[in-house]
Design a protein around this motif. Structure first.
Motif, short mmCIF file in Angstrom:
data_model
loop_
_atom_site.label_atom_id
_atom_site.label_comp_id
_atom_site.label_asym_id
_atom_site.label_seq_id
_atom_site.Cartn_x
_atom_site.Cartn_y
_atom_site.Cartn_z
N GLN A 63 -13.44 44.74 4.59
CA GLN A 63 -13.94 44.53 5.94
C GLN A 63 -14.02 43.05 6.29
OE1 GLN A 63 -17.94 45.99 6.81
NE2 GLN A 63 -17.03 47.17 8.46
N ARG A 108 -10.29 41.57 6.65
CA ARG A 108 -9.55 41.95 7.86
C ARG A 108 -10.13 41.23 9.06
NH1 ARG A 108 -11.05 48.17 9.06
NH2 ARG A 108 -8.82 48.21 9.47
N LYS A 109 -11.46 41.02 9.06
CA LYS A 109 -12.08 40.29 10.16
C LYS A 109 -11.64 38.82 10.16
CE LYS A 109 -16.72 39.29 11.90
NZ LYS A 109 -18.13 39.71 11.84
N MET A 142 -13.60 47.66 12.30
CA MET A 142 -12.78 46.93 13.28
C MET A 142 -11.82 47.84 14.04
SD MET A 142 -11.13 43.26 12.44
CE MET A 142 -9.48 43.59 12.99
N ILE A 192 -2.62 44.48 10.85
CA ILE A 192 -3.48 44.47 9.67
C ILE A 192 -3.59 45.89 9.11
CG2 ILE A 192 -5.72 43.80 8.71
CD1 ILE A 192 -6.12 42.01 11.13
N LEU A 219 -16.01 38.28 18.85
CA LEU A 219 -16.41 38.12 17.44
C LEU A 219 -16.69 36.67 17.07
CD1 LEU A 219 -14.08 40.45 15.31
CD2 LEU A 219 -16.49 40.74 15.82
N SER A 220 -16.07 35.75 17.79
CA SER A 220 -16.25 34.32 17.48
C SER A 220 -17.42 33.72 18.25
CB SER A 220 -14.98 33.54 17.83
OG SER A 220 -13.85 34.17 17.33
N GLY A 244 -6.09 34.79 13.83
CA GLY A 244 -4.96 34.97 14.75
C GLY A 244 -4.03 36.12 14.44
N MET A 245 -4.27 36.84 13.35
CA MET A 245 -3.41 37.98 13.03
C MET A 245 -3.68 39.10 14.04
SD MET A 245 -2.98 39.85 9.32
CE MET A 245 -2.59 38.42 8.31
N ALA A 246 -2.63 39.72 14.55
CA ALA A 246 -2.83 40.80 15.53
C ALA A 246 -3.46 42.01 14.84
CB ALA A 246 -1.49 41.19 16.14
N SER A 247 -4.35 42.70 15.53
CA SER A 247 -5.05 43.83 14.90
C SER A 247 -4.07 44.91 14.43
CB SER A 247 -6.07 44.43 15.87
OG SER A 247 -5.45 44.83 17.07
N ARG A 248 -2.99 45.13 15.19
CA ARG A 248 -2.05 46.19 14.77
C ARG A 248 -1.20 45.77 13.58
NH1 ARG A 248 0.08 43.69 18.99
NH2 ARG A 248 2.08 42.70 18.56
N ASP A 301 -6.89 42.19 21.81
CA ASP A 301 -7.08 41.30 20.65
C ASP A 301 -7.72 39.98 21.07
OD1 ASP A 301 -6.06 43.08 18.83
OD2 ASP A 301 -4.53 41.73 18.03
N ARG A 327 -11.39 39.01 19.80
CA ARG A 327 -11.47 37.80 18.98
C ARG A 327 -12.49 36.83 19.57
NH1 ARG A 327 -5.98 36.80 18.59
NH2 ARG A 327 -5.68 38.12 16.78
N PHE A 374 -8.07 38.56 11.28
CA PHE A 374 -8.00 38.77 12.73
C PHE A 374 -8.46 37.52 13.47
CE2 PHE A 374 -10.20 40.34 16.62
CZ PHE A 374 -9.09 40.78 17.31
N LEU A 375 -9.56 36.93 13.03
CA LEU A 375 -10.07 35.73 13.70
C LEU A 375 -9.13 34.55 13.52
CD1 LEU A 375 -13.91 35.99 13.01
CD2 LEU A 375 -12.67 36.43 15.14
N ILE A 409 -11.93 48.32 18.02
CA ILE A 409 -10.81 47.95 18.89
C ILE A 409 -10.42 49.14 19.77
CG2 ILE A 409 -8.31 47.48 18.81
CD1 ILE A 409 -8.97 45.26 16.80
#
Lengths: 121, 325
Positions: free
Chosen positions: B294, B297-298, A40, B310, A26-27, B304-308, A19, A23, B301-302, A44
């Motif tokens: 899409q 969710r991006k 996504m 979402i 992507l940033s 700070g939410m963990a991908s798992r 993650d 992140r 995630f950016l 991942i």
């Protein structure tokens, strides 16, 4: 002597890194456009496979897969500067996780070995 | 070329052709909708012959072990003996049809035997003539009927029928449920962020009610976006729910025309980012239009939410009907 993968902490370490790494990627304005419109979850999954390989873990990555997967990006202008940017993000991810520098160096060497395949040369 | 036997007749699949395309091309009416492996409308069963693993992606292990597969994803490598997956459908009838806005209809469907599902999952609704479409569940299993929100789509066959022609008590069948966008217990204090546009509200409202029902204590923030105020719906119900549950906040937002109505105005992701610049530790649910899903969710995630953490359900649109020659 345990393997690099074991020293890094195995699969939990990959999960912790993915993650943060993705992140950062992507940033990063230098490279984020290459990820526009990608799914996504799928991405991942791929990043996990890549990190597992770079961490010296079990993988079934082949140079050919790398070439095929990145060919459309190379056609869109993917070059050394973008590869370097991703590598930089990987290195700073590991630093952020408190990984020792000699292990980071080993990971960066494995990641760097994919350069020619990723850039289709 | 592999041979496909269906209903006693043998068909051939052309190179590169899916089982679904091969059968449709040769005039066999197979229910289908998204053609991307999501809706599971085209579920078939192979009695003999091995289907490629790719045709069983996302199916429950209990189904794949019985030879069920998705015809749209199946590029056969050997001869297959096929049959309909009819046994998995339950008979049902339309219990109520209620227009919430000019373009959103609430359909309540009564299944003739109980359906085990989680709010936020989706079912496939099938008309007796075989037309099938997938809809998310806004209801809870304890409710007497399934609640679906139907958006009227241009030239939509199912939505057009439900809006203009269908009557209460009309017979339909229901297959499912499917999908993994739903509330799971275990972290009752975790803050939850639910966001979507249009009828993405159906699963979100279901998830929200499910979380409350299961005693979720952490904050629950539900954002519903629309282009203009008239695109919002269920506002009274959701405001009431928020009054009854102090941990629930309901925030409708529109792109334009919201000032007069006292609504948040702006792009949904901007409205959310303004209130929640940091989302680490949150769990997110995003549903509805695929582009919005899409993007959200991006952004989550950016932030700070963990991908798992979402959970997403992007609504795929069935291809437009082919013109008859």
């Amino acid at each position: 002597m345990s393997s690099l993968y074991e020293q890094l902490g195995g699969q939990p370490a990959v999960d912790a890194a993915v993650d943060i790494f993705y992140r950062k990627v992507l940033s990063d304005d230098r490279i984020s456009a290459f990820f526009d419109g990608v799914d996504m979850d799928r991405q991942i999954g791929k990043q996990k496979a890549f990190l597992t390989m770079a961490f010296g873990g079990p993988h079934n990555y082949s140079g050919r897969d790398m070439r095929t997967a990145h060919a459309p990006l190379v056609a869109r202008g993917l070059n050394d500067s973008h590869f370097d940017a991703v590598a930089e993000n990987l290195s700073s991810t590991l630093q952020e996780l408190g990984v020792a520098q000699d292990l980071i160096d080993q990971v960066m060497a494995i990641a760097g070995s994919t350069r020619q395949d990723v850039l289709g040369r | 070329m592999p041979q496909l036997t269906y209903d006693g007749v043998t068909y051939r699949a052309a190179p590169g052709e899916s089982v679904l395309d091969a059968l449709l091309r040769q005039g066999v009416p197979i229910a289908n909708s998204c053609r991307a492996g999501a809706c599971q409308s085209c579920l078939l069963r192979a009695n003999s012959g091995q289907v490629p693993a790719a045709a069983q992606v996302g199916l429950k292990s209990t189904l794949s072990e019985q030879g069920y597969f998705l015809a749209c994803l199946c590029h056969p490598t050997e001869d297959l003996q096929l049959e309909e997956a009819g046994g998995l459908e339950v008979a049902a009838s339309l219990a109520a049809l209620e227009r919430l806005t000019p373009t959103v209809l609430r359909a309540r469907v009564r299944t003739h035997q109980p359906l085990h599902y989680r709010a936020g999952q989706y079912i496939t609704l099938r008309r007796p003539d075989g037309l099938a479409r997938s809809y998310s569940l806004a209801s809870l299993p304890d409710d007497h009927t399934l609640e679906l929100h139907i958006r009227r789509t241009p030239q939509g066959q199912m939505s057009g029928w439900l809006f203009d022609e269908a009557h209460e008590n009309d017979a339909v069948t229901v297959r499912g449920p499917a999908g993994d966008c739903f509330y799971t217990a275990g972290h009752p204090d975790q803050p939850l962020l639910l966001a979507g546009t249009g009828t993405g509200l159906a699963p979100l409202a279901g998830i929200c009610k499910d979380a409350l029902r299961q005693g979720h204590r952490g904050p629950i923030h539900l954002f519903h976006g629309a282009l203009r105020p008239e695109g919002l719906y269920l506002q009274d119900e959701l405001h009431t729910l928020a009054r009854e549950n102090s941990n629930l906040q309901y925030i409708p937002a529109v792109m334009e025309g919201g000032e007069a109505a006292g609504l948040e105005t702006g792009k949904l992701d901007t409205v959310i980012a303004h209130r929640h610049p940091k989302l680490s530790g949150w769990r997110g649910f995003v549903c509805g239009d695929p582009t919005v899903v899409q993007l959200l969710r991006k952004k989550f995630f950016l932030a700070g939410m963990a991908s798992r953490e979402i959970f997403a359900d992007a609504f795929l649109q069935a291809p437009a009907p082919q013109t008859t020659r």
